[in-house]
Scaffold this motif. Structure first.
Motif, mmCIF file in Angstrom:
data_model
loop_
_atom_site.group_PDB
_atom_site.id
_atom_site.type_symbol
_atom_site.label_atom_id
_atom_site.label_comp_id
_atom_site.label_asym_id
_atom_site.label_seq_id
_atom_site.Cartn_x
_atom_site.Cartn_y
_atom_site.Cartn_z
ATOM 1 N N GLU A 121 0.844 -1.186 0.000
ATOM 2 C CA GLU A 121 0.000 0.000 0.000
ATOM 3 C C GLU A 121 0.884 1.242 0.000
ATOM 4 O O GLU A 121 1.963 1.257 0.591
ATOM 5 C CB GLU A 121 -0.962 -0.011 1.193
ATOM 6 C CG GLU A 121 -0.341 0.141 2.552
ATOM 7 C CD GLU A 121 -0.319 1.575 3.028
ATOM 8 O OE1 GLU A 121 -0.988 2.422 2.401
ATOM 9 O OE2 GLU A 121 0.380 1.851 4.026
ATOM 10 N N ASP A 183 -8.173 -2.655 -4.647
ATOM 11 C CA ASP A 183 -9.461 -2.227 -4.098
ATOM 12 C C ASP A 183 -10.578 -2.276 -5.135
ATOM 13 O O ASP A 183 -11.757 -2.223 -4.782
ATOM 14 C CB ASP A 183 -9.353 -0.814 -3.516
ATOM 15 C CG ASP A 183 -8.630 0.144 -4.433
ATOM 16 O OD1 ASP A 183 -9.295 0.887 -5.178
ATOM 17 O OD2 ASP A 183 -7.386 0.132 -4.426
ATOM 18 N N THR A 222 -2.418 -1.338 -3.609
ATOM 19 C CA THR A 222 -3.530 -0.393 -3.531
ATOM 20 C C THR A 222 -3.042 0.981 -3.109
ATOM 21 O O THR A 222 -2.089 1.113 -2.338
ATOM 22 C CB THR A 222 -4.602 -0.881 -2.535
ATOM 23 O OG1 THR A 222 -5.676 0.060 -2.490
ATOM 24 C CG2 THR A 222 -4.025 -1.034 -1.132
ATOM 25 N N ASN A 223 -3.713 2.002 -3.655
ATOM 26 C CA ASN A 223 -3.487 3.379 -3.221
ATOM 27 C C ASN A 223 -4.449 3.755 -2.102
ATOM 28 O O ASN A 223 -4.292 4.806 -1.480
ATOM 29 C CB ASN A 223 -3.696 4.360 -4.381
ATOM 30 C CG ASN A 223 -2.827 4.042 -5.579
ATOM 31 O OD1 ASN A 223 -1.751 3.480 -5.438
ATOM 32 N ND2 ASN A 223 -3.301 4.407 -6.761
ATOM 33 N N HIS A 224 -5.466 2.912 -1.893
ATOM 34 C CA HIS A 224 -6.531 3.220 -0.932
ATOM 35 C C HIS A 224 -6.745 2.014 -0.015
ATOM 36 O O HIS A 224 -7.733 1.289 -0.142
ATOM 37 C CB HIS A 224 -7.824 3.580 -1.661
ATOM 38 C CG HIS A 224 -7.668 4.730 -2.618
ATOM 39 N ND1 HIS A 224 -7.573 6.033 -2.193
ATOM 40 C CD2 HIS A 224 -7.588 4.763 -3.976
ATOM 41 C CE1 HIS A 224 -7.440 6.823 -3.244
ATOM 42 N NE2 HIS A 224 -7.437 6.081 -4.333
ATOM 43 N N GLU A 226 -7.686 1.861 2.909
ATOM 44 C CA GLU A 226 -8.870 1.952 3.764
ATOM 45 C C GLU A 226 -10.115 1.373 3.105
ATOM 46 O O GLU A 226 -11.108 1.090 3.792
ATOM 47 C CB GLU A 226 -9.134 3.420 4.155
ATOM 48 C CG GLU A 226 -9.644 4.312 3.037
ATOM 49 C CD GLU A 226 -8.555 4.804 2.086
ATOM 50 O OE1 GLU A 226 -8.875 5.536 1.131
ATOM 51 O OE2 GLU A 226 -7.375 4.450 2.302
ATOM 52 N N LEU A 227 -10.076 1.164 1.784
ATOM 53 C CA LEU A 227 -11.229 0.620 1.077
ATOM 54 C C LEU A 227 -11.245 -0.910 1.050
ATOM 55 O O LEU A 227 -12.264 -1.509 0.698
ATOM 56 C CB LEU A 227 -11.262 1.144 -0.368
ATOM 57 C CG LEU A 227 -11.397 2.653 -0.559
ATOM 58 C CD1 LEU A 227 -11.405 3.000 -2.038
ATOM 59 C CD2 LEU A 227 -12.656 3.179 0.114
#
Length: 325
Positions: A121, A183, A222-224, A226-227
């Motif tokens: 991440e 994500d 993933t760049n996100h 939290e998703l």
């Protein structure tokens, strides 16, 4: 010659009627023959395993090439871990993973498998894709990047069916299976805005990842973060965070790149890093390649400092566009 432990596992599971263990041992045997470039034998073993299901066994069939076409893009990795600028803990973890796969026979002699599920991440351009390629290169296996345009369908059950084809296609070959923007297919199932179809896809995906043999290294980026579904975090044996490019990191990267390629910038790496303070590692590589390209086209008599300055001006303007209009 096939590994003795695989042959023993194959005979024991077959004699004992353990179909899941039989399939895993057979797939590992096929993967080993593929790795040895014994393509004919590997193909014959795959056909035999596929026909076994037709005879009434519960072993899942191996996918045919046309079923998996368009689901992933395969490249021969070229980058090395030594080419990358990484935080010390990330480098240590990556080297540890590579060692486990190089010495997997020793681990297996003690009943332990090498780790093979990795989550990366970090912000865009932080080097997630490059790290996946470098790991594949160090282990000497191909990098298979999942193509979401071929994987995600618009009809009910279509995506899950394609996931089955994807995982069936890779189960019998040593490789790194890379999911960029993970994500997109592994969102949190508790999200009330997501449809039941997406939730079924996530469940199917996690089940498939669980069933993969250790010679298939799954790297999800993933760049996100939290998703992502919380179950994704539990399944990943290695979880690494890649930060944005720092000033010192850019200086180190530029020095290493110049040494590797022989390209002389004619300006100090500190000067370049300060003027490109907002770029990522991926963009920094694009900049350095631009300099190399202009030097080649300018001929051997071109002044490196002048070439670098011209490219720097273009990049500074690109990085800071005029917003008055």
């Amino acid at each position: 010659m096939a590994r003795a432990d695989l042959l023993l596992a194959l005979v024991r599971s077959g004699a004992g009627g353990d179909e899941l263990a039989f399939r895993r041992a057979a797939e590992a045997l096929i993967a080993e023959e593929n790795a040895k470039k014994h393509k004919v034998l590997a193909s014959q073993l795959s056909d035999a395993l596929t026909k076994r299901r037709a005879s009434g066994a519960t072993v899942s069939p191996l996918s045919r090439p046309q079923e998996s076409a368009g689901l992933f893009h395969e490249i021969e990795p070229m980058r090395r871990l030594t080419d990358l600028v990484l935080p010390s803990l990330v480098r240590q973890s990556a080297n540890g993973l590579v060692e486990e796969h190089h010495r997997r026979d020793l681990l297996r002699s003690h009943g332990v498998e090498p780790r093979h599920r990795v989550l990366l991440e970090g912000p865009p351009g932080s080097g997630k894709t490059t790290l996946a390629e470098a790991i594949a290169s160090e282990i000497a296996v191909p990098l298979l990047t999942v193509r979401y345009e071929g994987l995600i369908g618009s009809f009910l059950g279509e995506t899950a069916s394609r996931l089955d084809a994807l995982f069936s296609a890779v189960r019998t070959r040593p490789c790194v299976l890379f999911f960029d923007e993970f994500d997109a297919v592994a969102k949190e199932r508790g999200d009330t805005h997501e449809t039941g179809e997406i939730k079924r896809v996530v469940s199917s995906l996690l089940l498939q990842v669980d069933r993969l043999p250790s010679h298939v290294i799954v790297i999800a980026a993933t760049n996100h973060a939290e998703l992502l579904d919380r179950a994704v975090w539990r399944r990943m044996q290695i979880r690494l965070s890649l930060p944005s490019a720092s000033r010192s990191g850019k200086i180190e990267w530029l020095r290493a790149w110049s040494t590797r390629t022989g390209v002389v910038f004619g300006k100090t790496e500190r000067t370049i890093a300060d003027r490109l303070r907002d770029v990522s590692y991926a963009e920094l590589e694009d900049f350095a390649t631009d300099v190399q390209r202009r030097q080649i086209l300018g001929g051997f008599d071109s002044d490196p400092a002048s070439v670098t300055e011209g490219v720097l001006k273009a990049w500074v303007n690109r990085a800071r566009p005029d917003t008055d209009g």
